[in-house]
Design a protein around this motif. Sequence first.
Motif, PDB file in Angstrom:
ATOM      1  N   MET A   1       0.835  -1.198   0.000  1.00  0.00           N
ATOM      2  CA  MET A   1       0.000   0.000   0.000  1.00  0.00           C
ATOM      3  C   MET A   1       0.876   1.258   0.000  1.00  0.00           C
ATOM      4  SD  MET A   1      -2.736   1.337   2.870  1.00  0.00           S
ATOM      5  CE  MET A   1      -1.449   1.754   4.029  1.00  0.00           C
ATOM      6  N   ASP A   2       0.498   2.212  -0.811  1.00  0.00           N
ATOM      7  CA  ASP A   2       1.172   3.517  -0.814  1.00  0.00           C
ATOM      8  C   ASP A   2       0.644   4.305   0.386  1.00  0.00           C
ATOM      9  OD1 ASP A   2       2.154   6.030  -1.220  1.00  0.00           O
ATOM     10  OD2 ASP A   2       1.678   6.114  -3.359  1.00  0.00           O
ATOM     11  N   TYR A   3       1.397   4.255   1.492  1.00  0.00           N
ATOM     12  CA  TYR A   3       0.919   4.827   2.761  1.00  0.00           C
ATOM     13  C   TYR A   3       0.720   6.336   2.661  1.00  0.00           C
ATOM     14  CZ  TYR A   3       0.686   5.831   7.773  1.00  0.00           C
ATOM     15  OH  TYR A   3       0.284   6.263   9.011  1.00  0.00           O
ATOM     16  N   LEU A   4       1.678   7.031   2.047  1.00  0.00           N
ATOM     17  CA  LEU A   4       1.571   8.482   1.949  1.00  0.00           C
ATOM     18  C   LEU A   4       0.353   8.892   1.137  1.00  0.00           C
ATOM     19  CD1 LEU A   4       2.851  11.196   2.621  1.00  0.00           C
ATOM     20  CD2 LEU A   4       4.171  11.024   0.498  1.00  0.00           C
ATOM     21  N   SER A   5       0.127   8.190   0.023  1.00  0.00           N
ATOM     22  CA  SER A   5      -1.045   8.477  -0.803  1.00  0.00           C
ATOM     23  C   SER A   5      -2.334   8.228  -0.031  1.00  0.00           C
ATOM     24  CB  SER A   5      -1.010   7.605  -2.072  1.00  0.00           C
ATOM     25  OG  SER A   5      -2.194   7.755  -2.821  1.00  0.00           O
ATOM     26  N   ALA A   6      -2.344   7.176   0.772  1.00  0.00           N
ATOM     27  CA  ALA A   6      -3.547   6.824   1.538  1.00  0.00           C
ATOM     28  C   ALA A   6      -3.877   7.887   2.579  1.00  0.00           C
ATOM     29  CB  ALA A   6      -3.350   5.461   2.199  1.00  0.00           C
ATOM     30  N   ILE A   7      -2.851   8.391   3.287  1.00  0.00           N
ATOM     31  CA  ILE A   7      -3.152   9.398   4.307  1.00  0.00           C
ATOM     32  C   ILE A   7      -3.534  10.728   3.668  1.00  0.00           C
ATOM     33  CG2 ILE A   7      -1.690   8.274   6.015  1.00  0.00           C
ATOM     34  CD1 ILE A   7       0.371  10.457   5.632  1.00  0.00           C
ATOM     35  N   LYS A   8      -3.032  11.003   2.465  1.00  0.00           N
ATOM     36  CA  LYS A   8      -3.469  12.198   1.749  1.00  0.00           C
ATOM     37  C   LYS A   8      -4.957  12.102   1.431  1.00  0.00           C
ATOM     38  CE  LYS A   8       0.816  13.724  -0.488  1.00  0.00           C
ATOM     39  NZ  LYS A   8       1.519  13.908  -1.788  1.00  0.00           N
ATOM     40  N   VAL A   9      -5.378  10.913   0.999  1.00  0.00           N
ATOM     41  CA  VAL A   9      -6.792  10.699   0.695  1.00  0.00           C
ATOM     42  C   VAL A   9      -7.627  10.840   1.971  1.00  0.00           C
ATOM     43  CG1 VAL A   9      -8.499   8.969  -0.001  1.00  0.00           C
ATOM     44  CG2 VAL A   9      -6.406   9.266  -1.336  1.00  0.00           C
ATOM     45  N   PHE A  10      -7.169  10.242   3.049  1.00  0.00           N
ATOM     46  CA  PHE A  10      -7.903  10.330   4.329  1.00  0.00           C
ATOM     47  C   PHE A  10      -8.019  11.785   4.782  1.00  0.00           C
ATOM     48  CE2 PHE A  10      -7.409  10.517   9.041  1.00  0.00           C
ATOM     49  CZ  PHE A  10      -8.724  10.200   9.353  1.00  0.00           C
ATOM     50  N   ALA A  11      -6.929  12.540   4.699  1.00  0.00           N
ATOM     51  CA  ALA A  11      -6.943  13.944   5.117  1.00  0.00           C
ATOM     52  C   ALA A  11      -7.908  14.754   4.267  1.00  0.00           C
ATOM     53  CB  ALA A  11      -5.531  14.530   5.031  1.00  0.00           C
ATOM     54  N   THR A  12      -7.978  14.454   2.963  1.00  0.00           N
ATOM     55  CA  THR A  12      -8.894  15.170   2.073  1.00  0.00           C
ATOM     56  C   THR A  12     -10.344  14.840   2.399  1.00  0.00           C
ATOM     57  OG1 THR A  12      -7.236  15.102   0.311  1.00  0.00           O
ATOM     58  CG2 THR A  12      -9.497  15.600  -0.338  1.00  0.00           C
ATOM     59  N   VAL A  13     -10.620  13.557   2.671  1.00  0.00           N
ATOM     60  CA  VAL A  13     -11.985  13.150   3.043  1.00  0.00           C
ATOM     61  C   VAL A  13     -12.397  13.825   4.353  1.00  0.00           C
ATOM     62  CG1 VAL A  13     -13.416  11.202   3.764  1.00  0.00           C
ATOM     63  CG2 VAL A  13     -11.881  10.962   1.809  1.00  0.00           C
ATOM     64  N   ALA A  14     -11.470  13.886   5.304  1.00  0.00           N
ATOM     65  CA  ALA A  14     -11.763  14.533   6.581  1.00  0.00           C
ATOM     66  C   ALA A  14     -12.035  16.021   6.392  1.00  0.00           C
ATOM     67  CB  ALA A  14     -10.588  14.331   7.538  1.00  0.00           C
ATOM     68  N   GLU A  15     -11.301  16.643   5.465  1.00  0.00           N
ATOM     69  CA  GLU A  15     -11.456  18.081   5.214  1.00  0.00           C
ATOM     70  C   GLU A  15     -12.774  18.388   4.524  1.00  0.00           C
ATOM     71  OE1 GLU A  15      -9.320  21.673   2.631  1.00  0.00           O
ATOM     72  OE2 GLU A  15      -8.401  19.694   2.738  1.00  0.00           O
ATOM     73  N   THR A  16     -13.115  17.580   3.505  1.00  0.00           N
ATOM     74  CA  THR A  16     -14.322  17.846   2.712  1.00  0.00           C
ATOM     75  C   THR A  16     -15.575  17.252   3.344  1.00  0.00           C
ATOM     76  OG1 THR A  16     -14.019  15.841   1.367  1.00  0.00           O
ATOM     77  CG2 THR A  16     -12.957  17.864   0.591  1.00  0.00           C
ATOM     78  N   GLY A  17     -15.389  16.193   4.165  1.00  0.00           N
ATOM     79  CA  GLY A  17     -16.531  15.531   4.774  1.00  0.00           C
ATOM     80  C   GLY A  17     -17.356  14.734   3.793  1.00  0.00           C
ATOM     81  N   SER A  18     -16.747  14.419   2.628  1.00  0.00           N
ATOM     82  CA  SER A  18     -17.515  13.746   1.587  1.00  0.00           C
ATOM     83  C   SER A  18     -16.592  12.949   0.676  1.00  0.00           C
ATOM     84  CB  SER A  18     -18.299  14.776   0.763  1.00  0.00           C
ATOM     85  OG  SER A  18     -18.772  14.225  -0.439  1.00  0.00           O
ATOM     86  N   ILE A  19     -16.975  11.699   0.399  1.00  0.00           N
ATOM     87  CA  ILE A  19     -16.241  10.878  -0.571  1.00  0.00           C
ATOM     88  C   ILE A  19     -16.360  11.488  -1.959  1.00  0.00           C
ATOM     89  CG2 ILE A  19     -16.136   8.626  -1.709  1.00  0.00           C
ATOM     90  CD1 ILE A  19     -15.127   8.462   1.095  1.00  0.00           C
ATOM     91  N   ARG A  20     -17.561  11.957  -2.291  1.00  0.00           N
ATOM     92  CA  ARG A  20     -17.799  12.517  -3.626  1.00  0.00           C
ATOM     93  C   ARG A  20     -16.955  13.766  -3.855  1.00  0.00           C
ATOM     94  NH1 ARG A  20     -20.750  16.550  -5.438  1.00  0.00           N
ATOM     95  NH2 ARG A  20     -21.744  16.872  -3.414  1.00  0.00           N
ATOM     96  N   LYS A  21     -16.956  14.682  -2.883  1.00  0.00           N
ATOM     97  CA  LYS A  21     -16.177  15.915  -3.020  1.00  0.00           C
ATOM     98  C   LYS A  21     -14.678  15.616  -3.065  1.00  0.00           C
ATOM     99  CE  LYS A  21     -19.565  18.947  -0.747  1.00  0.00           C
ATOM    100  NZ  LYS A  21     -19.811  19.820   0.428  1.00  0.00           N
ATOM    101  N   SER A  22     -14.260  14.645  -2.293  1.00  0.00           N
ATOM    102  CA  SER A  22     -12.834  14.276  -2.282  1.00  0.00           C
ATOM    103  C   SER A  22     -12.425  13.692  -3.620  1.00  0.00           C
ATOM    104  CB  SER A  22     -12.561  13.268  -1.158  1.00  0.00           C
ATOM    105  OG  SER A  22     -12.864  13.824   0.098  1.00  0.00           O
ATOM    106  N   ALA A  23     -13.285  12.860  -4.184  1.00  0.00           N
ATOM    107  CA  ALA A  23     -12.986  12.260  -5.484  1.00  0.00           C
ATOM    108  C   ALA A  23     -12.849  13.332  -6.556  1.00  0.00           C
ATOM    109  CB  ALA A  23     -14.096  11.274  -5.865  1.00  0.00           C
ATOM    110  N   LYS A  24     -13.723  14.328  -6.497  1.00  0.00           N
ATOM    111  CA  LYS A  24     -13.664  15.417  -7.466  1.00  0.00           C
ATOM    112  C   LYS A  24     -12.408  16.250  -7.285  1.00  0.00           C
ATOM    113  CE  LYS A  24     -16.410  19.266  -9.286  1.00  0.00           C
ATOM    114  NZ  LYS A  24     -17.671  20.042  -9.153  1.00  0.00           N
ATOM    115  N   GLN A  25     -12.047  16.547  -6.033  1.00  0.00           N
ATOM    116  CA  GLN A  25     -10.867  17.365  -5.760  1.00  0.00           C
ATOM    117  C   GLN A  25      -9.579  16.663  -6.150  1.00  0.00           C
ATOM    118  OE1 GLN A  25     -10.808  19.478  -1.990  1.00  0.00           O
ATOM    119  NE2 GLN A  25      -8.636  19.057  -1.722  1.00  0.00           N
ATOM    120  N   LEU A  26      -9.536  15.352  -5.936  1.00  0.00           N
ATOM    121  CA  LEU A  26      -8.321  14.582  -6.222  1.00  0.00           C
ATOM    122  C   LEU A  26      -8.324  13.980  -7.621  1.00  0.00           C
ATOM    123  CD1 LEU A  26      -7.975  12.741  -2.795  1.00  0.00           C
ATOM    124  CD2 LEU A  26      -6.639  14.694  -3.601  1.00  0.00           C
ATOM    125  N   CYS A  27      -9.396  14.256  -8.398  1.00  0.00           N
ATOM    126  CA  CYS A  27      -9.517  13.738  -9.765  1.00  0.00           C
ATOM    127  C   CYS A  27      -9.449  12.212  -9.780  1.00  0.00           C
ATOM    128  CB  CYS A  27      -8.431  14.324 -10.676  1.00  0.00           C
ATOM    129  SG  CYS A  27      -8.513  16.101 -10.845  1.00  0.00           S
TER     130      CYS A  27
END
Length: 285
Positions: free
Chosen positions: A1-27
């Motif tokens: 697992m790419d640990y750094l990439s995973a925590i970036k995704v987690f931090a973005t989800v926590a910031e946006t509060g949404s899987i959908r918004k995070s997916a859009k922000q991270l393309c």
Amino acid sequence: MDYLSAIKVFATVAETGSIRKSAKQLCKTEAAISKKIKKLEQYLGVSLISRDGKNMSITPLGSKYLLACNDLLTTFDNVQQIIKNEQAQKNKILRVGCDQFLFQQYILPKIVDFNKSYPKADLIVSNNKDYKQIKKFDLLIDVDINDEHVETLVRKKIGSTSLVICVSPNYIKQYPNKLLKHLSTMSYIQDTSLTGFSLLEKKYKLAKPQLLFDNPNAALIAAINNLGFTIAYDYMVKQYIESGSLIELVRSDIAMPLYIYYNKNSNSYLLIQQMLKLLQLNVHK
């Protein structure tokens, strides 16, 4: 697992509060975001996010973990920036991918100021839309690109555009009445580099193209020279319609977003930052 990439995704989800918004922000796709979070939770052996149907929240342990993640990401970004600053002194080339119309609208007016900041930098502009060669570009300006090759890029919306059907005034003289009803019998000039034109083709039952180009300027020149009608983005035909060289027959009622994509990991990131600043776009942190 790419640990750094995973925590970036987690931090973005926590910031946006949404899987959908995070997916859009991270393309990325929503499925890819959910999979990353699940793998991170499995790796840690704890639940970071509490899910209740469509609702989600960060668990108490997830909140503590988030603080540590943010510190780690900040440190990592600082280290990356030090390296990029050093590389920028050696690599002063900014490679931009866009068509000539977007270049004229967005990049050309900023070149003088850009050169003042980086007088020794080389600016290379290409109209190549082979996004499989995405690593060759530092910046891309285009409509929404739904392609796996741009998932690693950050994107910012800079405007929107619509498709229009246009034709020269001389060509339509032979169709004095009910122009739209005659579209199926007119000569169709198609620019194959565009996306979304099939919607207008189906709506107006357009005939098979008689001329095909993979260059928007060539298709427009053919239309201006009375060889038929063509479909183009409105920003491409604006100057020709204003000058009277072309007439807009119909406009799509669907607006497509225009984005600027950039590679945050590019060796030319300082040049990217400067161009984004000139375009009055906030740089992704």
